[in-house]
Motif scaffolding. Structure first.
Motif, PDB file in Angstrom:
ATOM      1  N   ARG A   2       0.847  -1.192   0.000  1.00 23.01           N
ATOM      2  CA  ARG A   2       0.000   0.000   0.000  1.00 23.01           C
ATOM      3  C   ARG A   2       0.880   1.239   0.000  1.00 23.01           C
ATOM      4  NH1 ARG A   2      -1.902   0.704   4.583  1.00 23.01           N
ATOM      5  NH2 ARG A   2      -1.028  -1.074   5.697  1.00 23.01           N
ATOM      6  N   ILE A   4       2.122   4.851   0.860  1.00 19.85           N
ATOM      7  CA  ILE A   4       1.882   5.825   1.918  1.00 19.85           C
ATOM      8  C   ILE A   4       2.796   7.017   1.673  1.00 19.85           C
ATOM      9  CG2 ILE A   4       1.989   6.294   4.403  1.00 19.85           C
ATOM     10  CD1 ILE A   4       1.548   3.344   4.902  1.00 19.85           C
ATOM     11  N   THR A   5       2.212   8.198   1.659  1.00 20.41           N
ATOM     12  CA  THR A   5       3.036   9.395   1.502  1.00 20.41           C
ATOM     13  C   THR A   5       3.432   9.925   2.871  1.00 20.41           C
ATOM     14  OG1 THR A   5       1.078  10.803   1.379  1.00 20.41           O
ATOM     15  CG2 THR A   5       1.985   9.994  -0.698  1.00 20.41           C
ATOM     16  N   TYR A   6       4.438  10.778   2.889  1.00 20.32           N
ATOM     17  CA  TYR A   6       5.059  11.214   4.144  1.00 20.32           C
ATOM     18  C   TYR A   6       5.278  12.717   4.098  1.00 20.32           C
ATOM     19  CZ  TYR A   6       8.857  11.728   7.601  1.00 20.32           C
ATOM     20  OH  TYR A   6       9.657  12.128   8.640  1.00 20.32           O
ATOM     21  N   THR A  24      -7.555  10.840   5.365  1.00 22.12           N
ATOM     22  CA  THR A  24      -6.684   9.668   5.215  1.00 22.12           C
ATOM     23  C   THR A  24      -5.314   9.874   5.848  1.00 22.12           C
ATOM     24  OG1 THR A  24      -5.699  10.349   3.097  1.00 22.12           O
ATOM     25  CG2 THR A  24      -7.826   9.207   3.015  1.00 22.12           C
ATOM     26  N   SER A  25      -5.108  10.999   6.542  1.00 20.82           N
ATOM     27  CA  SER A  25      -3.817  11.291   7.174  1.00 20.82           C
ATOM     28  C   SER A  25      -3.848  10.996   8.663  1.00 20.82           C
ATOM     29  CB  SER A  25      -3.444  12.762   6.974  1.00 20.82           C
ATOM     30  OG  SER A  25      -3.110  13.025   5.637  1.00 20.82           O
ATOM     31  N   LEU A  38       0.183  -0.596  11.198  1.00 18.48           N
ATOM     32  CA  LEU A  38       0.266  -0.479   9.749  1.00 18.48           C
ATOM     33  C   LEU A  38       0.669  -1.814   9.124  1.00 18.48           C
ATOM     34  CD1 LEU A  38       2.087   2.962   9.402  1.00 18.48           C
ATOM     35  CD2 LEU A  38      -0.206   2.434   8.582  1.00 18.48           C
ATOM     36  N   ASN A  44      -4.906   2.022   8.171  1.00 20.91           N
ATOM     37  CA  ASN A  44      -4.646   2.153   6.736  1.00 20.91           C
ATOM     38  C   ASN A  44      -4.575   3.611   6.290  1.00 20.91           C
ATOM     39  OD1 ASN A  44      -4.887  -0.784   5.778  1.00 20.91           O
ATOM     40  ND2 ASN A  44      -6.771  -0.503   6.953  1.00 20.91           N
ATOM     41  N   ARG A  46      -3.247   6.877   4.331  1.00 23.20           N
ATOM     42  CA  ARG A  46      -2.556   7.069   3.057  1.00 23.20           C
ATOM     43  C   ARG A  46      -1.421   8.074   3.180  1.00 23.20           C
ATOM     44  NH1 ARG A  46      -7.685   7.361  -1.207  1.00 23.20           N
ATOM     45  NH2 ARG A  46      -8.557   5.322  -0.671  1.00 23.20           N
ATOM     46  N   ARG A  47      -1.420   8.822   4.300  1.00 24.38           N
ATOM     47  CA  ARG A  47      -0.332   9.770   4.519  1.00 24.38           C
ATOM     48  C   ARG A  47      -0.028   9.843   6.005  1.00 24.38           C
ATOM     49  NH1 ARG A  47      -0.499  16.191   3.101  1.00 24.38           N
ATOM     50  NH2 ARG A  47      -2.255  16.064   4.546  1.00 24.38           N
ATOM     51  N   LEU A  48       1.258   9.918   6.341  1.00 22.79           N
ATOM     52  CA  LEU A  48       1.698  10.112   7.710  1.00 22.79           C
ATOM     53  C   LEU A  48       2.352  11.480   7.828  1.00 22.79           C
ATOM     54  CD1 LEU A  48       3.248   6.614   8.538  1.00 22.79           C
ATOM     55  CD2 LEU A  48       1.028   7.516   9.264  1.00 22.79           C
TER      56      LEU A  48
END
Length: 346
Positions: A2, A4-6, A24-25, A38, A44, A46-48
């Protein structure tokens, strides 16, 4: 796999805006719980949004004699702070018994309060779990429940709250300070943790994107004479079967003030108000301690597998109070079981 952006936030307002405007963050602090979830596909995002650069690491006394702890202060730093060890030894001991040294060096105080339950049904990402998937049911009610709660339960969830230091903070009437999309808020810690009721997926009153910025512990004179007692199955990497955070003030053999909270037995850090009310004005004798323990555990709702916790909690309460009542409580508390436990943060 999956994607995941940071994002690494450089100030608190930016961090709050980044998460609150994107459902989604999630925030990322020490990561000692979040990364596990995770990997297990329980969370789940999509961004941390990494908040480790935010200036929220202080540990300092207040002019009134209390304590102010930044949300990103590491557990190890708080436990080692002289002001904590001198004025609030139960906090220092709860932190020391709350994780291995490696985890304490990474885990943040705010993340520790927000860590998710250790119920295996929640974490396997497949079993019915109302916390993970509201309305799906609770596998623990009819399943393996030895480590689960006997207080504050509902038909929808019986998972115990895992944090050790949250128990000590609850006994001391701490305040949780936050910043969210609607500004700053302050929560009394007993209101910060929610009972499962019919919505166990909602563990805190926080909005999405609301960030813990600090924890304030008011000046509490009895806290200088306090301890944290933890009973568990083994010496390391283990959560409490029962824990007791207690502070006691005795004048001429009579209890003038008492603060007490329980861990390992409830769905939230459990303030033992019934026991406190019973003990005020009572003599420091074992019979009174035992009666206070029975009063506190009177509404326990155990399963066949965890019924032993009711008596174990009563014994732990008596032991903690006897230790404090006879003046042998050490500056950093005591441990009734074995070693250094777990209870890390995100």
């Amino acid at each position: 796999m999956r994607p995941i952006t940071y994002l690494r936030a450089t100030d608190t307002a930016t961090a709050v805006a980044a998460v609150s405007t994107d459902p989604t963050s999630d925030f990322l602090a020490g990561g000692t719980t979040e990364v596990d979830l995770l990997r297990q596909n329980v969370l789940n995002p999509r961004r941390l949004v990494d908040i480790n650069d935010l200036p929220l690491t202080g540990v300092e006394s207040t002019p009134e004699g209390g304590l102010r702890i930044g949300a990103l202060a590491r557990m190890s730093d708080v436990a080692a702070a002289p002001v904590v060890r001198e004025r609030f030894p139960m906090i220092a001991r709860a932190l020391e018994l709350g994780a291995s040294a490696q985890l304490r060096n990474m885990a943040s105080m705010g993340g520790n309060l927000l860590q998710r339950v250790r119920c295996s049904y929640f974490r396997d990402a497949e079993s019915a779990c109302n916390k993970r998937e509201p309305g799906s049911g609770c596998s623990a009610v009819e399943g393996f429940s030895r480590g689960h709660a006997v207080l504050g339960t509902s038909e929808h969830c019986i998972a115990t709250h895992p944090s050790d230091v949250a128990v000590a903070l609850t006994a001391l009437d701490a305040l949780v300070h936050t910043l969210g999309p609607n500004g700053e808020r302050t929560y009394p810690i007993d209101d910060f943790f929610l009972l499962p009721g019919d919505s166990p997926h909602r563990e805190h009153p926080l909005e999405h994107g609301e960030l813990i910025t600090g924890i304030e512990v008011p000046a509490t004179p009895p806290a200088r004479h306090s301890l944290y007692l933890k009973v568990r199955d083994r010496e390391s990497y283990e959560f409490a079967l029962v824990s007791v955070a207690a502070a006691l003030s005795v004048v001429d053999g009579t209890i003038a003030d008492v603060r007490m909270a329980l861990g390992g037995v409830a769905t939230k850090p459990w303030r033992a108000r019934r026991a406190e009310d019973f003990l005020i004005g009572a003599a420091t004798v074992r019979d009174n301690f035992a009666m206070a323990a029975r009063v506190e555990m009177a509404d326990a709702r155990p399963t066949p597998m965890n019924a032993f916790k009711v008596e174990l909690a009563q014994r732990a309460i008596v032991r903690a109070l006897e230790t404090l009542g006879d003046g042998t409580g050490s500056g950093v508390g005591t441990d009734a079981g074995t070693g250094a436990g777990s209870g890390s943060s995100s």
